[in-house]
Design an enzyme around this catalytic site. Structure first.
Site, PDB file in Angstrom:
ATOM      1  N   HIS A  27      63.361 -34.133 -57.666  1.00 46.65           N
ATOM      2  CA  HIS A  27      62.083 -34.803 -57.349  1.00 46.65           C
ATOM      3  C   HIS A  27      61.139 -33.731 -56.808  1.00 46.65           C
ATOM      4  O   HIS A  27      61.462 -33.050 -55.841  1.00 46.65           O
ATOM      5  CB  HIS A  27      62.302 -35.931 -56.337  1.00 46.65           C
ATOM      6  N   GLU A  30      60.009 -33.159 -52.961  1.00 42.32           N
ATOM      7  CA  GLU A  30      61.000 -33.125 -51.881  1.00 42.32           C
ATOM      8  C   GLU A  30      61.265 -31.651 -51.561  1.00 42.32           C
ATOM      9  O   GLU A  30      62.085 -30.983 -52.183  1.00 42.32           O
ATOM     10  CB  GLU A  30      62.252 -33.906 -52.290  1.00 42.32           C
ATOM     11  N   ARG A  69      56.977 -36.842 -57.535  1.00 43.28           N
ATOM     12  CA  ARG A  69      58.399 -37.159 -57.718  1.00 43.28           C
ATOM     13  C   ARG A  69      58.831 -36.917 -59.156  1.00 43.28           C
ATOM     14  O   ARG A  69      59.873 -36.313 -59.421  1.00 43.28           O
ATOM     15  CB  ARG A  69      58.636 -38.614 -57.317  1.00 43.28           C
ATOM     16  N   ARG A  77      67.308 -40.951 -62.568  1.00 44.24           N
ATOM     17  CA  ARG A  77      67.791 -42.209 -63.146  1.00 44.24           C
ATOM     18  C   ARG A  77      67.955 -42.029 -64.666  1.00 44.24           C
ATOM     19  O   ARG A  77      68.230 -42.993 -65.372  1.00 44.24           O
ATOM     20  CB  ARG A  77      66.803 -43.353 -62.896  1.00 44.24           C
ATOM     21  N   HIS A 122      68.082 -33.411 -52.039  1.00 48.53           N
ATOM     22  CA  HIS A 122      66.999 -34.395 -51.934  1.00 48.53           C
ATOM     23  C   HIS A 122      66.499 -34.491 -50.486  1.00 48.53           C
ATOM     24  O   HIS A 122      67.234 -34.198 -49.540  1.00 48.53           O
ATOM     25  CB  HIS A 122      67.482 -35.789 -52.360  1.00 48.53           C
ATOM     26  N   SER A 173      71.115 -36.803 -61.882  1.00 47.60           N
ATOM     27  CA  SER A 173      71.153 -35.461 -62.498  1.00 47.60           C
ATOM     28  C   SER A 173      72.522 -34.820 -62.265  1.00 47.60           C
ATOM     29  O   SER A 173      73.121 -34.246 -63.167  1.00 47.60           O
ATOM     30  CB  SER A 173      70.074 -34.572 -61.866  1.00 47.60           C
ATOM     31  N   GLU A 184      71.104 -35.549 -48.941  1.00 46.26           N
ATOM     32  CA  GLU A 184      69.876 -36.281 -48.624  1.00 46.26           C
ATOM     33  C   GLU A 184      69.541 -36.039 -47.165  1.00 46.26           C
ATOM     34  O   GLU A 184      70.346 -36.389 -46.289  1.00 46.26           O
ATOM     35  CB  GLU A 184      70.121 -37.771 -48.871  1.00 46.26           C
ATOM     36  N   TYR A 294      60.549 -45.654 -52.821  1.00 51.61           N
ATOM     37  CA  TYR A 294      61.215 -46.869 -53.299  1.00 51.61           C
ATOM     38  C   TYR A 294      60.319 -48.107 -53.311  1.00 51.61           C
ATOM     39  O   TYR A 294      60.762 -49.182 -53.703  1.00 51.61           O
ATOM     40  CB  TYR A 294      62.478 -47.139 -52.468  1.00 51.61           C
TER      41      TYR A 294
END
Ligand SMILES: CC(=O)N[C@@H](CC(=O)O)C(=O)O
Ligand SMILES: [Zn+2]
Length: 317
Positions: A27, A30, A69, A77, A122, A173, A184, A294
């Site tokens: 992304h 990030e 992103r 995804r 992330h 990924s 994360e 989100y």
């Protein structure tokens, strides 16, 4: 590295992990992962380990360049069987083309030729702290690695999110590798680099690479248990008929990632101050609370349940 094979004393044996990739910029906004991977592409000394082929890699360069992103669709995804086998070349969305390229370079997904480990870096706007994302509760190698990292970081916290839900899991990924590891770290705003978050991510990776190095040198890791938070349910914001949110994360829940949410506790607050309460039947542990990315995915937070997973002993085959 083959999948584990147990011998008579229940020690799962895995081939040495020789090929390891570090993904940054899956992304593009990030920034800790983008910055760390760019740093390591310039100077890889700190991520080098004897006998390891380590490849730092910017997964979504176009999104990084624009600091968004994604350009056409969420790369994290995109690694579905349909996308990876789609024909259509340049007509395909950018991230679908990119997923096919990454699958060729680091996969193919599910094959013996795939990379052994992929770390996918992330950041989250949520107050999650340091989090490792696990995709399979059966992966003794990853469980042992996460146990090692947690112990190395203690007393600082590093929690494990198990994203194995049949309907809520998604094609990441990192899933092209035999052992996908999500990292994360937050809270960090999109497009912003926070030194404390940057350094935390750097240290997590150091311990992860040390684990692989010890494993490859033949160290046996005894059976262990790992506390994980298993994804249960996706909770969306209350919305009107046009899909606009009509309430926000309640002040008592905001920034309280991983803390218990009990039946009847407030979870949303309407703009005129009314509370909306959690109607679940048992205590859950919310996370990804109010993650910026989100809103478009109809998700205010996910609920999780605490679970203890047992990992068998592992040793290099
Ligand atoms: C905030 C963020 O991007 N989180 C990642 C989580 C993961 O890697 O599974 C995602 O949604 O793809
Ligand atoms: Zn991300």
């Amino acid at each position: 590295m083959s999948n584990g094979s147990s011998n008579n004393n229940n020690t799962a044996r895995f081939d040495a992990a020789r090929r390891v990739a570090i993904f940054g910029g899956t992304h593009g906004n990030e920034m800790s992962g983008v910055t760390l991977v760019n740093l390591w592409m310039q100077n890889s000394a700190e991520i080098q380990r004897k006998g390891l082929e380590i490849k730092p890699f910017i997964t979504n360069p176009k999104a990084v360049e624009k600091c968004v992103r994604y350009v056409d669709t969420d790369l994290n995804r995109a690694f579905t069987p349909e996308n990876l086998s789609a024909t259509g070349g340049d007509e395909l969305p950018y991230e679908v083309q990119r997923a096919q390229e990454i699958n060729r370079m680091f996969g193919p997904k599910g094959s013996a030729e795939a990379y052994d480990v992929i770390f996918d870096l992330h950041n989250t706007t949520s107050n999650m702290g340091c989090t490792l994302i696990l995709e399979s509760s059966k992966d003794a190698f990853n469980l042992q690695m996460m146990n090692y990292i947690k112990k190395a970081l203690a007393p600082a916290s590093c929690l494990v999110l198990l994203n194995e839900h049949p309907l809520l899991k998604y094609s990441t990924s990192r899933s092209v590798a035999k052992h996908p590891v999500g990292m994360e770290v937050g809270p960090q705003p999109q497009g912003v680099l926070r030194s404390n978050i940057f350094e935390a991510m750097r240290v997590i990776l150091k311990h992860a690479l040390d684990f692989i190095s010890l494993f490859n040198e033949g160290m046996e890791f005894p059976p262990c248990t790992v506390e994980v938070f298993r994804v249960l349910e996706r909770m969306d914001y209350p919305r009107d008929a046009n899909g606009n949110i009509i309430a926000m994360v309640h002040p008592n829940l905001q920034d309280c990632d991983w803390e218990p949410l009990n039946p009847g506790d407030p979870m949303f607050q309407t703009f005129d101050g009314k509370s909306i309460h959690y109607q679940g039947s048992s205590t859950v542990y919310p996370t990804f609370i109010n993650e910026a990315a989100y809103y478009e995915k109809q998700q205010a937070f996910v609920t999780t349940r605490r679970e203890t997973l047992a990992a068998s002993a592992i040793r290099k085959a």
